[in-house]
Structures are given as C-alpha cells and as structure tokens.
Scaffold this active site. Structure first.
Site, PDB file in Angstrom:
ATOM      1  N   TYR A 166       6.234   6.764  12.584  1.00 35.64           N
ATOM      2  CA  TYR A 166       7.216   5.844  12.019  1.00 35.64           C
ATOM      3  C   TYR A 166       7.204   5.841  10.486  1.00 35.64           C
ATOM      4  CZ  TYR A 166       8.408   3.959  16.648  1.00 35.64           C
ATOM      5  OH  TYR A 166       8.858   3.804  17.938  1.00 35.64           O
ATOM      6  N   SER A 167       6.993   4.656   9.883  1.00 37.47           N
ATOM      7  CA  SER A 167       7.208   4.503   8.441  1.00 37.47           C
ATOM      8  C   SER A 167       6.120   5.094   7.567  1.00 37.47           C
ATOM      9  CB  SER A 167       7.396   3.025   8.089  1.00 37.47           C
ATOM     10  OG  SER A 167       8.665   2.593   8.507  1.00 37.47           O
ATOM     11  N   CYS A 168       5.092   5.677   8.146  1.00 38.45           N
ATOM     12  CA  CYS A 168       4.177   6.475   7.326  1.00 38.45           C
ATOM     13  C   CYS A 168       4.968   7.560   6.593  1.00 38.45           C
ATOM     14  CB  CYS A 168       3.090   7.111   8.189  1.00 38.45           C
ATOM     15  SG  CYS A 168       1.899   5.926   8.859  1.00 38.45           S
ATOM     16  N   THR A 169       6.140   7.886   7.123  1.00 38.61           N
ATOM     17  CA  THR A 169       7.024   8.880   6.509  1.00 38.61           C
ATOM     18  C   THR A 169       7.444   8.490   5.099  1.00 38.61           C
ATOM     19  OG1 THR A 169       7.960   9.011   8.760  1.00 38.61           O
ATOM     20  CG2 THR A 169       9.011  10.348   7.041  1.00 38.61           C
ATOM     21  N   LYS A 170       7.608   7.203   4.833  1.00 41.89           N
ATOM     22  CA  LYS A 170       8.191   6.769   3.555  1.00 41.89           C
ATOM     23  C   LYS A 170       7.376   7.257   2.354  1.00 41.89           C
ATOM     24  CE  LYS A 170      10.677   2.631   5.112  1.00 41.89           C
ATOM     25  NZ  LYS A 170      10.449   2.686   6.578  1.00 41.89           N
TER      26      LYS A 170
END
Length: 381
Positions: free
Chosen positions: A62-66
C-alpha cells in the site's frame, strides 16, 4: 533466515507473533550501518492454499509506495528537471485549471494541495490508465486553499506526483523505479508487478470493515470526528480512501489488475528485504545526495490532518514521527501502509527497516505487530 545475536529479541517477538496467531504470514528485515542484521520470514502466504511464506515472497505494501515515489521525484529535482518549489503547471499546464495555477510540487508532496479525493468515480477499466485518472484531478477545484492546511491524499497523491514525473520524463514511476532504483540495486521491489512476481505474491487477508480504527490499541482512543467519518461513506476520509475503489475487484488488492497497475501512492509489491534495502540505499546516499535527503525529511506540515483527523507530519513525501507514524526515534522517517506494512530509515542510528505481512490490521497506518518489532530493534541497539 538470519538474525544477528544482538537482535535476538527481534526474532523472539517475530516468532511469538506467528506462533500465537497474531500474524498469518510476515517478513521483517533490518540493516544496521549497511549490514543486513535481521532477515526473518515465516507463516502462510496464502491461507486458502496453505502456500508457505518463502524468502522471496513479496507482498502488496500500500502506501509504503509514497516514499518511493517521492524519491523518484527528488532524483529528478537533483537533475534540474523539476523545481520542487515551482508550480505544478510548469510541467503539467492543464493542471492550472480551476484556480490551481499556484499549487507547487511541494504542496503535492506534503498533502497540502487540497485534492485528496478523485471526485468522479473511476471506472474499473481506467484503473491501469494513470494519466486518465490524473486528468480527472486536473479538472477539479481544491477543497481548501492550497498551502493553508494539509490532509492525507491517500490515493490522489500518487496520480498527482506521478503525472508530474510522467510529464517530465515520459515514463511512469514504476518504469523509473525499475530502471534507476530496484534494477541497479538488485532490490525485490516493484511499483507495478510483472506476472511472475504476482504469482508468488502473498495473498492479503482483510481486516475489520472499519479500516480507520486505531491500530490495534496503539492509541488510547479514536477522535470522535474520525469515528464519525469512518461510519459515513460520504466523509472526506472514506472518499479519499475509496476512489479508485480496489474493493470493486474480486479480492481487492489481491487482484492482478491492482498488482500490475503501479499506482504511485499505493502500488508497491516488495519483500521486507527489498523495502529495507531501499532505505539502506537512501540513507547511504546511493539514491539522493545527503543534503537532498536532509532537506526532504525536514517536517513541512505537522498537526491536525483534514482527512484523517489525527495529527500527521510530513516532509517531502516522507512521514515523520506522529500519531500515525509512532516511532521510537525522532530522527526516523519513512512511510507506513494501510493495514500495517512499514518502511523506515533512521540516519542517526544507521537503521533501515522493512516489514510486510498479509494479515491486515483494521488501521489506516501501522499496526501493533510491526511497531513491536521496530521497538525491539531499537531496544537491541
């Protein structure tokens, strides 16, 4: 598996959480001063088939991508291709519509742009067309005066920052991650996974329906406004989290369409070793100049979040310690992901940490299992 004796406490916590059923399957990796000192995995990657979690089992984080997307943007800034403090419209002229001409790239990275929601429902057929979703945002009016407040752009962050990157380079975030980060460094990390990786990716098990509750007791109470928003399908929080709606596909984030799409806010497929390796390289100066990273992790916003109702803190795309990113060290930075995944760097301690799992917590950010492991790392120093 590998665990330096200095970090035996970490292994104890990891194995206990698997044994008592707190985890279904998980992996945890730590670098200390560039050395891999913890590399643990175990449990079940797919509860339906009983497939075990192997050393190379990746998971959707998920938002570890940011933080990865922010790093790609900052690499372009170092090359003089993007001005972080310049207007988004310099790279993306259509974005200036509806009073957005003064919004800067920094506003996007720090969740201050006032565009946390894609207002029109995104059809499933468009899930892989990142430019089309970005065009929807370009046609919107900000929900608050850009720069006057911040609110977590859960999914829109990636379409916005990703489109700036595409306009400058002609390439997607996923293509640049493959060519300039994961490929050269040999990291098990993909923003948009190929089919052979999808085939071995862990299958997520959904948490409770309320994805916005406090992370398994890590906070004493959820603010009344947040609890109310969680129950309201039309709240800003649920609108920000729910469009494009992964839930519209069978299996949600397990569906190959999502795993392939490479959404730059929530699209990374990685092992714990790959995520920790990303932060190892980041704090070592392999991805950004040290002065660039120091400036990027400097908090730009800190306090009440208009979307999450909790206090959040952000540098240029990186989370800083706050209620939604509770860290043992004030020098830690990184990003968490929905349900519990964590990527952390701490230059002062020489630490780089990655945690992925497939038993989702009922929380937007972090879970107690991951935080226990992180605390055990710091306790072992």
């Amino acid at each position: 598996m590998h665990c330096d004796p200095r970090f035996s406490r970490v292994r104890e916590v990891f194995e206990r959480q698997l044994a008592d059923g707190a985890e279904l399957g998980a992996a945890f990796a730590v670098h200390l001063d560039g050395e891999l000192v913890v590399d643990l995995w175990g449990g079940v990657a797919d509860r339906h088939t009983g497939r075990p979690w192997e050393h190379d089992t990746p998971a959707f984080a998920y938002s570890c991508t940011k933080a990865i997307t922010a790093t790609v943007l900052l690499q372009l800034a170092e090359r003089g291709l993007v001005d972080v403090r310049g207007a988004v419209a310099e790279a993306w002229p259509e974005f200036a519509a509806r009073g957005k001409g003064a919004i800067t790239v920094e506003h996007l990275l720090t969740h201050q742009g006032g565009l946390p929601v894609v207002e029109e429902p995104v059809p499933v057929e468009e899930f892989g067309d990142l430019a089309a979703i970005a065009a929807r945002l370009a046609g919107q009016t900000p929900l608050w005066e850009p720069g006057s407040a911040h609110g977590y752009h859960a999914l829109s962050y990636g379409f916005l920052v990703g489109e700036v990157i595409r306009r400058v380079t002609g390439k997607s975030v996923g293509e640049l991650v493959s060519a300039e980060i994961a490929g050269p460094l040999g990291l098990e990390l993909w923003v948009g996974a190929p089919d052979p990786v999808i085939a071995r990716t862990a299958r997520l098990k959904a948490g409770e329906r309320s994805q916005t509750a406090a992370a398994e007791g890590q906070m004493d109470a959820v603010p009344a406004e947040m609890a109310k928003a969680a129950l309201d399908p039309h709240s800003l929080m649920n609108r920000a989290l729910g469009n494009p709606g992964m839930h519209r596909l069978k299996g949600g984030a397990n569906h190959p369409v999502i795993l392939r799409a490479g959404w730059p806010a929530a699209g990374v497929v990685t092992t714990a070793r790959g995520l920790a390796g990303f932060y190892r390289s980041l704090i070592a100066g392999d991805l950004l100049r040290p002065e660039t990273l120091r400036d990027a992790v400097r908090p730009r916003v800190d306090g009440p979040d208009r979307v999450l109702f909790l206090d959040t803190s952000f540098g240029l795309g990186y989370m800083r310690p706050s209620m939604t990113f509770p860290m043992p060290s004030e020098t830690a930075f990184g990003h968490s992901g929905l349900g519990g995944s964590l990527g952390i760097g701490d230059p002062e301690r020489g630490l780089a940490i990655g945690y992925v799992m497939n038993k989702m917590a009922n929380a937007v950010s972090g879970n107690l299992r991951g935080l226990r492991l992180v605390q055990a790392v710091y306790d072992s120093l």
